[in-house]
Design a protein around this motif. Structure first.
Motif, short mmCIF file in Angstrom:
data_model
loop_
_atom_site.label_atom_id
_atom_site.label_comp_id
_atom_site.label_asym_id
_atom_site.label_seq_id
_atom_site.Cartn_x
_atom_site.Cartn_y
_atom_site.Cartn_z
N GLU A 87 4.85 -2.67 6.55
CA GLU A 87 4.57 -1.37 5.15
C GLU A 87 4.62 -0.28 6.37
OE1 GLU A 87 0.39 -1.13 4.24
OE2 GLU A 87 -0.39 -1.25 6.50
N SER B 21 0.78 -1.29 -0.43
CA SER B 21 -0.13 -0.04 0.56
C SER B 21 0.68 1.57 0.07
CB SER B 21 -1.34 0.05 1.39
OG SER B 21 -0.04 -0.23 2.13
N LYS C 249 0.46 -6.41 4.51
CA LYS C 249 0.95 -5.44 5.41
C LYS C 249 2.00 -5.34 5.73
CE LYS C 249 -3.40 -4.59 7.47
NZ LYS C 249 -4.39 -4.73 8.46
#
Length: 563
Positions: free
Chosen positions: A320, A268, A298
């Motif tokens: 992350e 992300s 993650k």
């Protein structure tokens, strides 16, 4: 099912006795980060959160360990939460996990009576294996620029015909994708074995049944484990070396290591450089053999071969929301992915350097240009299409350098070379060994296509990689060639004290060849004014380096760096 619930309840009870990857005891094994790349002690552990070996004739796999680690411990509430999660995951296991477990157990029983041997998985150029005939991972998560340039290699695991991309990161060769070999107690996420690879209990990762949770099996530092022949499960120290190699050498507190190791896609966050092609994906982990997968998308998790105690082993993590990486102890009962690293014995060697001849002047007609290179370094090769000469090359940090001085002399193809390049003492034998000396005008034009004369800033990047001008010389100097104070040449730059060609203005432009065996001089592309330009100087009398301006009409060596 009841047995599994009882087993993981037992895991949760015992987790509080797990100690950290270092020497100190900890009351919270799950959340005890060894922040090997951060000087700041964190307050909580947010658990939820190739170079291809082409025509290389020498390799390096000397692995150094780093003993200094910082530890952090979390509150008992964090431990209780994850223990509860583990138990909950065990009780609410997904049907896919059950199916995978059953398949793995069956695979183990069917193969236990038959033992096969396989040849070492050798690195080949990327694209060697046809993915229509062999099993291949998707390449969309790799560094696409490196992939297009052919900087990844690849290997074939003969056990199941799986193909993996590989990458050279300084003195190590790593798989650039997670292992996907099916064994007992290995599992896949619901949707993607060919993206994240398989997740292994630690006993499966080290390929030792006696290393199951509850048994301390005292493994050697780097056993093969579940990896293919010629490769092995990396130790904690080998991961520390990786952190050094992508950060500042000797300083694993570089806070940007995580961004250098995370894949450019699949996370992300968008600050991932992945300049080295390690391409780590956010695999998450599995809550026990029958538990659910957690933190997928993650965090990166991967096993090391370093055992902590009977119920714990050291693992590698990337988060992350953090720019540093971690080495953390955790339960052997959590299945995690595996990245394999190449055995040093699998790397070909060149002839050892001619250390019996200390001074460059003694080498003429005796030593070849390859013999002064570090025999334990992973080199690649460049063929200059203009004259067919071959140069060893080496990726150091984010840069790819020639590891030998340029020896191109065709002034017909490159007119600026006319009256602009020489051999030391005007003796062609020196050119064979040390390359040519060029004035600055010629040096600017002399590198082959795809390569260029390094700028002041590019020399400074190389110098900074090894601690700056106070100590970089020791890492850049060759292991032989001087009467005193040769270098470690740990990363294969192999700077030889080739001296230079100087003009004495006070004596009617008298030519003097000086400093053979004492200094290595390399031009930069950066001018200071019409008469002066900057050069890198690596003196053999000390471990220092310096970049300063000098007259453009002097003759210095040239090292090209890849565009």
């Amino acid at each position: 099912m009841n047995k599994r619930i009882a087993y993981f309840s037992f895991v949760c009870i015992l987790l509080s006795s797990l100690i950290a990857c270092g020497d100190d005891e900890s009351n919270n094994p799950i959340a005890n980060d060894v922040e090997s790349s951060s000087s700041e002690i964190q307050d909580d552990d947010k658990s939820s959160d190739s170079k291809s070996v082409k025509s290389s004739s020498s390799e390096k796999a000397a692995i150094k360990s780093s003993d200094s680690q910082k530890k952090e411990s979390n509150s008992s509430s964090s431990e209780t939460k994850k223990s509860s999660d583990a138990k909950s995951g065990t009780e609410s296991s997904s049907s896919s996990a059950k199916s995978s477990s059953s398949s793995s157990d069956k695979n183990a029983s069917s193969s236990s009576s038959e033992i096969k041997t396989y040849a070492a998985s050798k690195v080949k150029p990327s694209g060697t294996y046809d993915c229509k005939k062999y099993k291949c991972f998707t390449t969309e998560y790799l560094n696409q620029k490196m992939l297009a340039a052919g900087d990844y290699g690849e290997i074939l695991d003969e056990r199941d015909n799986q193909v993996y991309k590989t990458v050279i990161i300084d003195d190590q060769v790593w798989m650039a994708q997670n292992l996907n070999y099916e064994t007992a107690y290995s599992y896949c996420t619901d949707d993607d074995c060919a993206k994240y690879g398989r997740y292994y209990l630690w006993s499966a990762a080290v390929d030792r049944k006696d290393c199951e949770h509850g048994n301390f099996c005292s493994l050697p530092p780097s056993g093969q484990g579940v990896c293919p022949a010629g490769w092995h499960l990396p130790s904690k120290d080998e991961y520390l070396r990786l952190f050094d190699n992508v950060g500042k050498y000797g300083g694993t507190n570089n806070e940007f290591v995580a961004a250098e190791l995370r894949a450019q896609r699949g996370w992300s966050v968008e600050d991932n450089a992945d300049d080295y092609g390690f391409s780590a994906l956010p695999t998450g982990y599995k809550l026990g053999s029958a538990g659910v997968f957690a933190d997928v998308g993650k965090t990166t998790h991967a096993w090391t071969s370093t055992e902590v105690n009977s119920i714990g082993a050291c693992q590698f993590r990337i988060y992350e929301d953090r720019l540093y990486v971690s080495l953390i102890d955790d339960s052997k009962g959590y299945p995690l992915p595996v990245r394999c690293v190449m055995d040093k014995d699998s790397l070909p060697k060149i002839q050892a350097p001619a250390l019996y001849l200390e001074h460059v002047d003694e080498w003429l007609g005796v030593v070849s240009r390859e013999e002064y290179l570090n025999p334990n370094v992973i080199y690649d090769s460049l063929v200059d299409p203009r004259d067919g000469q071959v140069y060893k090359t080496k990726k150091i940090g984010k840069q790819v350098w020639m590891a030998q001085n340029l020896n191109y002399a065709d002034s017909t193809k490159t007119p600026s070379l006319a009256n602009g390049s020489w051999c030391y003492n005007d003796d062609p034998e020196y050119c064979k060994l040390l390359g040519r000396l060029y004035n600055w005008t010629a040096a600017k034009d002399v590198c082959p296509d795809g390569w260029h004369l390094p700028s002041y800033d590019e020399w400074n990047v190389l110098e900074s990689k090894f601690g700056g001008q106070i100590m970089a010389g020791q890492y850049l100097k060759a292991q032989a060639g001087s009467l005193s104070n040769n270098g470690d040449d740990e990363f294969g730059f192999s700077a030889l004290p080739a001296g230079g060609r100087f003009i004495d203005d006070s004596e009617h432009d008298k030519v003097n060849y000086l400093y053979l065996g004492d200094n290595a001089f390399f031009w930069s592309s950066t001018p200071e004014n019409d008469d002066y330009a900057y050069r890198m100087n690596i003196p053999y009398s000390s471990n220092t380096t310096n970049i300063r301006s000098i007259k453009q009409k002097y003759g210095h060596s040239v090292r090209c760096v890849r565009d």
